[in-house]
Every structure is written in C-alpha cells, then in structure tokens.
Design a protein around this motif. Structure first.
Motif, PDB file in Angstrom:
ATOM      1  N   ILE A 196       0.843  -1.191   0.000  1.00 37.87           N
ATOM      2  CA  ILE A 196       0.000   0.000   0.000  1.00 37.87           C
ATOM      3  C   ILE A 196       0.879   1.243   0.000  1.00 37.87           C
ATOM      4  CG2 ILE A 196      -0.193   0.127   2.536  1.00 37.87           C
ATOM      5  CD1 ILE A 196      -3.158   1.041   2.006  1.00 37.87           C
ATOM      6  N   VAL A 197       0.407   2.273  -0.690  1.00 39.82           N
ATOM      7  CA  VAL A 197       1.074   3.572  -0.700  1.00 39.82           C
ATOM      8  C   VAL A 197       0.316   4.503   0.237  1.00 39.82           C
ATOM      9  CG1 VAL A 197       1.699   5.593  -2.076  1.00 39.82           C
ATOM     10  CG2 VAL A 197       1.932   3.296  -3.051  1.00 39.82           C
ATOM     11  N   ILE A 198       1.048   5.092   1.172  1.00 38.98           N
ATOM     12  CA  ILE A 198       0.483   6.073   2.099  1.00 38.98           C
ATOM     13  C   ILE A 198       1.288   7.357   1.957  1.00 38.98           C
ATOM     14  CG2 ILE A 198      -0.057   6.617   4.505  1.00 38.98           C
ATOM     15  CD1 ILE A 198      -0.069   3.598   5.064  1.00 38.98           C
ATOM     16  N   GLU A 199       0.625   8.408   1.496  1.00 34.79           N
ATOM     17  CA  GLU A 199       1.277   9.705   1.283  1.00 34.79           C
ATOM     18  C   GLU A 199       2.553   9.562   0.454  1.00 34.79           C
ATOM     19  OE1 GLU A 199       1.805  11.539   5.082  1.00 34.79           O
ATOM     20  OE2 GLU A 199      -0.341  11.901   5.367  1.00 34.79           O
ATOM     21  N   GLY A 200       2.466   8.772  -0.620  1.00 35.69           N
ATOM     22  CA  GLY A 200       3.572   8.634  -1.554  1.00 35.69           C
ATOM     23  C   GLY A 200       4.623   7.610  -1.184  1.00 35.69           C
ATOM     24  N   LYS A 201       4.541   7.025  -0.001  1.00 36.56           N
ATOM     25  CA  LYS A 201       5.523   6.031   0.446  1.00 36.56           C
ATOM     26  C   LYS A 201       4.911   4.638   0.359  1.00 36.56           C
ATOM     27  CE  LYS A 201       8.268   4.629   4.510  1.00 36.56           C
ATOM     28  NZ  LYS A 201       9.525   4.413   3.775  1.00 36.56           N
ATOM     29  N   ILE A 235      11.953  -6.499  -1.712  1.00 38.82           N
ATOM     30  CA  ILE A 235      11.105  -5.515  -1.027  1.00 38.82           C
ATOM     31  C   ILE A 235      11.639  -4.107  -1.228  1.00 38.82           C
ATOM     32  CG2 ILE A 235      10.378  -4.699   1.253  1.00 38.82           C
ATOM     33  CD1 ILE A 235      10.197  -7.668   2.090  1.00 38.82           C
ATOM     34  N   SER A 236      12.939  -3.937  -1.053  1.00 36.87           N
ATOM     35  CA  SER A 236      13.548  -2.611  -1.208  1.00 36.87           C
ATOM     36  C   SER A 236      13.395  -2.098  -2.638  1.00 36.87           C
ATOM     37  CB  SER A 236      15.029  -2.680  -0.827  1.00 36.87           C
ATOM     38  OG  SER A 236      15.661  -1.438  -1.052  1.00 36.87           O
ATOM     39  N   SER A 237      13.691  -2.965  -3.605  1.00 39.97           N
ATOM     40  CA  SER A 237      13.595  -2.582  -5.014  1.00 39.97           C
ATOM     41  C   SER A 237      12.153  -2.277  -5.405  1.00 39.97           C
ATOM     42  CB  SER A 237      14.151  -3.712  -5.885  1.00 39.97           C
ATOM     43  OG  SER A 237      13.930  -3.459  -7.253  1.00 39.97           O
ATOM     44  N   HIS A 238      11.233  -3.103  -4.915  1.00 42.75           N
ATOM     45  CA  HIS A 238       9.826  -2.928  -5.277  1.00 42.75           C
ATOM     46  C   HIS A 238       9.255  -1.644  -4.680  1.00 42.75           C
ATOM     47  CE1 HIS A 238       5.792  -4.003  -6.454  1.00 42.75           C
ATOM     48  NE2 HIS A 238       5.378  -3.870  -5.209  1.00 42.75           N
ATOM     49  N   LEU A 244       8.368   5.420  -7.692  1.00 41.91           N
ATOM     50  CA  LEU A 244       8.724   6.100  -8.944  1.00 41.91           C
ATOM     51  C   LEU A 244       7.512   6.356  -9.835  1.00 41.91           C
ATOM     52  CD1 LEU A 244      12.034   4.356 -10.134  1.00 41.91           C
ATOM     53  CD2 LEU A 244      11.757   6.737  -9.434  1.00 41.91           C
ATOM     54  N   THR A 245       6.477   5.526  -9.710  1.00 41.46           N
ATOM     55  CA  THR A 245       5.296   5.690 -10.571  1.00 41.46           C
ATOM     56  C   THR A 245       4.529   6.967 -10.260  1.00 41.46           C
ATOM     57  OG1 THR A 245       3.762   4.505  -9.095  1.00 41.46           O
ATOM     58  CG2 THR A 245       5.027   3.179 -10.682  1.00 41.46           C
ATOM     59  N   GLY A 246       4.704   7.493  -9.054  1.00 40.15           N
ATOM     60  CA  GLY A 246       3.963   8.683  -8.662  1.00 40.15           C
ATOM     61  C   GLY A 246       2.595   8.392  -8.078  1.00 40.15           C
ATOM     62  N   LEU A 247       2.300   7.120  -7.811  1.00 39.67           N
ATOM     63  CA  LEU A 247       1.020   6.782  -7.182  1.00 39.67           C
ATOM     64  C   LEU A 247       0.939   7.491  -5.830  1.00 39.67           C
ATOM     65  CD1 LEU A 247      -1.574   4.991  -7.236  1.00 39.67           C
ATOM     66  CD2 LEU A 247      -0.232   3.232  -6.057  1.00 39.67           C
ATOM     67  N   PRO A 248      -0.027   8.395  -5.637  1.00 34.11           N
ATOM     68  CA  PRO A 248      -0.058   9.186  -4.401  1.00 34.11           C
ATOM     69  C   PRO A 248      -0.528   8.402  -3.184  1.00 34.11           C
ATOM     70  CG  PRO A 248      -1.927   9.752  -5.796  1.00 34.11           C
ATOM     71  CD  PRO A 248      -1.071   8.819  -6.595  1.00 34.11           C
ATOM     72  N   PHE A 249      -1.468   7.479  -3.398  1.00 36.98           N
ATOM     73  CA  PHE A 249      -1.965   6.619  -2.324  1.00 36.98           C
ATOM     74  C   PHE A 249      -2.714   5.466  -2.969  1.00 36.98           C
ATOM     75  CE2 PHE A 249      -5.521   9.336  -3.279  1.00 36.98           C
ATOM     76  CZ  PHE A 249      -6.650   8.564  -3.068  1.00 36.98           C
ATOM     77  N   GLY A 250      -2.870   4.379  -2.230  1.00 41.17           N
ATOM     78  CA  GLY A 250      -3.649   3.270  -2.764  1.00 41.17           C
ATOM     79  C   GLY A 250      -3.002   1.918  -2.540  1.00 41.17           C
TER      80      GLY A 250
END
Length: 393
Positions: A196-201, A235-238, A244-250
């Motif tokens: 999951i992406v939370i605030e870009g992380k 995990i680190s690479s992924h 890098l994709t810029g997915l903001p959250f999700g």
C-alpha cells in the motif's frame, strides 16, 4: 464522520469489505454493478444496475446522489472507471494517467525500461505477421497477452510454430484499445507482492510464491504467503519502483518472476489482489487492513501507521474432477476452523464440474492463516482431509 454518500464501482463478494467499513463509519453507500444479484446489491444502502464501465451513467448517478467520492477495489476496470468519473467531477482519487500506467502492459514495460529495471523482451503487435516476426527473432516459448485484461483471460504460452495464435484471439479481451503484447517466457517461478502507498511512500506487506494448474501455466492454483530474508532485496527494489510511478496513495498488487538475473516484474496494479487478497489475506499476514487505510486516505481521514506483523497465509484454489457431484461433506467443519478466513465452492450437488480455463472459472477456494509455517501446513492438511466431494457413477 458526517453522513455522506459514497459510490463503489463493483459489488462482487470480494469488494464488500469496503462497503462494510464505510457503513460502520456512517456513510450512505451506493454500489453499481451490471450483476443485479451481486453480493453488494444486498449489502449496500442503494444499488444501481449499471455496467462498471459505463462512465456517463455513473457520473449522472454521482451527481444525482451528491456523492463525495467514487472508488473501486480489486478490479482494474473498476479503478479505470472510478478515475475517469472522479476526474470529470473533480473528486479525489487515483489520477487517470497513473491508473493507465498500472493497467496497460505496454506502458508498464516502457516504464521499466526507462527506469533501469529488469523486464522481459517484448513487442507490441498489431497483426498476425507482427507475432510471427517476434517468434522468428526471439524464438520459443513466448507469451501473448491482451493489453489491459484481468484474470489471465487471453493470456497464452506459445511453445512452438504450430501454436502461433491469431491476434484476435487475445485482442478480443482488450477494453477499448487495439493490439496485444508478446514477450519472452521466463518460466513459472512466480511471486506476488502486496502493499500500500500512504502519502507517496510504499509499504510491502506480503509476498507469496505461486503454483499453477498442471496444464495451465498462466492460472494460479495456490498463493503461499511467507517471510524470508531472500525477499529483502526484492522488497527494497519494489518499494522504490512503486514510488517512482507517482502513485499518491492506494493498494498495490504486483507479480514477479524469479529468473537467473533476479526478480523481473511481470505486472503491477494500483488495486488490491482479487479473490479477497486485499480484504482478507493482507490484513491476516500484516495486521494492516489496507482497504480501511485506502478509504481513510481517499476521504482525507487520519491514517495511523502501526507495527507490521509477519504471519503466514495461503490462498488455495480447489480442483475437482470433471464429473457430476453426488454429495459434498465437510464444509461446515471447515468453516468452523478459526484459521479459515474464507471458504467457497462454486459447484453444488447435481452440478457437472467444468474444466478450469482461466482465473474466472476456478472451482472454488479457501483462505487460511497462521502464526507460523508449521501451523499453516497443519491447517491445509486438515482441510484436505475434511473436505470430501463424492461423484455420481
């Protein structure tokens, strides 16, 4: 939270966890789906019998109901529609260009290539001659795929010249675009990565190793979620790749193949994995309810990051004999097991079992979890002993 209206695109059983969360928060939840008998039609506060790809109708519904958000989970098509509707109405959601990157296999390959990640040799094909030319230049075996389908529909491994397909056989599964992608076949040591992406992380929350049906190398039979130090580099690479994709959250669901060169991304998705991976498996292995977190971000609610758990889980698909079922035993006992998160069988007494062709018509599945690999194997062995399907002579 104030009582507001929110629309979920798609009402399959695997998408109902999000409805339950929102209703527990006091939201008025509307579900849209072409299947008027879907599970969400009963659970939702209101149901519209509308195709999940009908952007114009869903825009009209959202305006009529004064919806504060439109979303989807566990469906590429639903995510694309939600992005388009949200963009038209100026609502918060996953940006359309990001969803397109995560749903178009050709764009994925270009993205990997441009950012220095491993990728299979590939080519966009718009004719049968293009496919033949790829085979002549790259050899066999190779894989042909629709550009934006889901559930392994239209995906096929081509092992020799006699199997050369017609473009239309895979292209028919595309949604609104032309062409197919063909790429080198890298083997079937396949893994999924859930996160999951939370605030870009991006946070990686689970990794499974896949096994496949014996004669269907593109259809998963088991996803076994475990933890190993050998996953640390992946995990680190992924995490870096998704950021890098810029997915903001999700929520994210990705698939890799392990080759001699390392882990090679097959595809990624800006949604949870289907078959209840996002709603059941990921919370069990990590302690993070990713659909709740996603909805909190969508609705600008606070997200609290807690310590991640490292449990074990399996998504096991059932394989029945292609015969008429006379009797089924053991289902109630399986459902009573604390380690069983979900069980469903898609056939009943008197039904003729049909062959598995792709992800969409497998015979059934169960989800189990445990604190250790040993405990999980005990649960799996117990299910195998308890479930009995007796066929008519």
């Amino acid at each position: 939270m104030d009582t507001k209206c929110i629309i979920e695109i798609g009402g399959a059983a695997s998408q109902c966890h999000a409805v339950e969360i929102l209703k527990s928060w006091g939201y008025y939840v509307i579900v849209v789906d072409l299947d008027d008998k879907c599970a969400g039609s009963v659970l939702a506060d209101k149901f519209y019998n509308v195709s999940t790809s009908d952007v114009d109708s869903i825009v009209d519904i959202a305006k009529k109901e004064n919806a504060c958000a439109v979303f989807s989970v566990q469906s590429d098509l639903g995510m694309m529609t939600a992005a388009r509707v949200s963009e038209i109405l100026g609502l918060k959601g996953t940006p359309l260009e990001i969803v397109e990157l995560f749903t178009n296999k050709s764009r994925m390959r270009d993205f990997l290539k441009n950012n220095g990640y491993l990728y299979p040799e590939y080519r966009m094909c718009y004719s049968d001659e293009d496919i033949k030319e790829f085979a002549e230049n790259n050899g066999y075996p190779f894989v042909i795929k629709p550009l934006n389908s889901q559930g392994s529909r239209g995906v096929k491994i081509i092992e020799n010249e006699d199997m050369l397909p017609r473009l239309e056989n895979s292209e028919q599964y595309n949604r609104g675009i032309n062409g197919v992608i063909v790429e080198d076949y890298l083997g079937n040591e396949e893994y999924t990565v859930e996160g999951i992406v939370i605030e870009g992380k991006h946070y990686t929350l689970g990794i499974s190793q896949k096994t496949h049906y014996e004669n269907l190398n593109c259809v998963s039979k088991e996803l076994y979620y475990s933890w190993s130090p050998e996953y640390d580099e992946l995990i680190s690479s992924h995490n870096h790749l998704i950021e890098l994709t810029g997915l903001p959250f999700g929520i994210t669901h990705s698939e890799y193949i392990k080759s001699k060169k390392g882990f090679i991304l097959v595809e990624f998705a800006a949604r949870g994995g289907g078959s209840m991976i996002a709603s059941h498996v990921v919370p069990a292995i990590s302690g993070w309810d990713v659909e709740e977190i996603y909805l909190r971000e969508l609705l600008d609610e606070e997200v609290i990051i807690k310590k991640q758990e490292h449990n074990y889980s399996v998504l096991k698909f059932l394989e029945l004999e292609e015969r008429i079922i006379g009797r089924i035993e053991g289902i109630d006992d399986i459902l009573a097991m604390e380690s069983i998160l979900h069980f469903e069988l898609h056939y009943g007494v008197g039904d003729k079992v049909q062959p598995v062709l792709n992800d969409t018509n497998r015979h059934g599945f169960y989800i189990a979890w445990a604190k250790s690999a040993e405990e999980l194997h005990e649960v799996m062995n117990k299910v195998e002993k308890i479930l009995k399907v007796i066929y008519k002579e």
